[in-house]
Design an enzyme around this catalytic site. Sequence first.
Site, short mmCIF file in Angstrom:
data_model
loop_
_atom_site.label_atom_id
_atom_site.label_comp_id
_atom_site.label_asym_id
_atom_site.label_seq_id
_atom_site.Cartn_x
_atom_site.Cartn_y
_atom_site.Cartn_z
N ARG A 165 0.84 -1.19 0.00
CA ARG A 165 0.00 0.00 0.00
C ARG A 165 0.88 1.24 0.00
NH1 ARG A 165 -4.92 1.38 4.20
NH2 ARG A 165 -3.34 1.03 5.80
N ASP A 449 -3.96 2.81 13.61
CA ASP A 449 -3.13 3.53 12.64
C ASP A 449 -3.72 4.93 12.46
OD1 ASP A 449 -5.30 3.30 10.93
OD2 ASP A 449 -4.36 1.83 9.61
#
Length: 535
Positions: A165, A449
């Site tokens: 990602r 996150d």
Amino acid sequence: MRNVVDITVTGPPVERADEILTSDALAFLGELHERFTDRRDDLLRRRAKRREEAARAGRLDFLPETREIREDPSWRVAPAPPDLQDRRVEITGPTERKMTINALNSGANVWLADLEDANTPHWANVVGGQVNLYDAIRRRISFTSPEGKSYTLREDGRLATIVVRPRGWHLDERHLTVGGRPLPGALVDFGLHFFHNAKELLERGSGPYYYLPKMESHLEARLWNDVFTYAQQRLGIPVGTIRATVLIETIPAAFEMEEILYELREHASGLNAGRWDYLFSIIKYFRDAGPSFILPDRNAVTMTAPCMRAYTELLVKTCHRRGAFAMGGMAAFIPNRRDPEVTERALAKVRADKEREASDGFDGSWVAHPDLVPICKEVFDTKLGDQPNQLDRLRDDVHVTADQLLDIAATPGSVTEAGLRNNVAVALRYLAAWLGGNGAVAIFNLMEDAATAEIARSQIWQWMNNGVKLDTGETVTADLVRRIEDEELARIRSEVGDEAFVRGDYDRARELFERVALAPDFADFLTLPAYAMID
């Protein structure tokens, strides 16, 4: 390879940077920058304009100009390569060296190697993550902890397939510039990984696979597709080798799922339901559109809320209609061996969440900890049996309207003092860790996150600017939030001690938190002002 532009490299020394930042790799990045950054900039300007229009109208809708794409039953995405056909369990995490090894060994089908929300873009992390991916792909990665514990890749059994990602379109990499202009972080992360590893992956029977975050329109998907096509042609890789899964984690993207798959159809692999970023996007888009867009405490917003059910069911239907995989959301819980009762309750919730996803037709789901892999695997094994996925479940029973996607007011729950306090506590703890270089942080038995911090601070901003009253009767104000800050920081200091508190940089975390939660202007992404505070 011709050197199109002269890239200036800054930043502190990083071990083995010379293996990643080679002259040919930088030349490749320069070509990507020259061809695509202006388009990226234009698309970011389009985002701002569209947001203003949506806030003014108090709604979004499916695009009339792309109706033919949605109504054409004939097109499908490219078939998945063998190592992406079974994605029932995907584990996510940053590309830190030990975590890389643990993720590959976890028993998950896929490892989402995260250079975005779980990664602070310190220069050492940007380059070091590429080093670790380089070594992992060649199966020569190892790590020894300061305590002497050794980590190596397992020799028995299958390692997880790597899906990288990169950063979203909105983030720049200031340590790589051309004429003082930074390169887009997305092109840096993708470009370095693809340049060094695409051919190696193909020789090993895999391929260059990516998760694409934070997109807001099919035009942004078109840009990614053009980047992929150029990169493959430039390096002599067959066009169509790349596979990309798009995170549908913004509210405008939910209205363009079909168009996003269509633009990427030669390279598309699937769509993912990203819960926290999606909720953050709802708040960001409609933060000033009135009380009907105010969400209750974030922990009270479950995937069974009407607007979330509409979003996930539309995602499954869209994907399977087009031959793409539908990937479920994150199970962020971290098992606590010292508190078996808490762990048992949390694992029951994880199981129920995964059972809902499997029953709805998802082809797999995410976990944040290796101990959750067996639960997720068991649930999807039970549902899938010998089949690798559920692409044959077309969900023709699903019919989702724009009003259903926007029915935020029907979300059950309330705004509470406990919810406000939790948002403050989690944001402060996360931001302190982020500034210190850690983007994946264990907080209150959850692996958090940047998405968690985004929704926490955006909820506070929205509640404060809409004069929301708590369950206590008190109105959310900046003074109330600062009082809670004082109390939560005192709690942290008592937990960690004075020395660790100072070392943890909580004063700067507070400064950043107040900039993104209490300032009159709303920062589109907290990582933008945060990035200015590191290195």
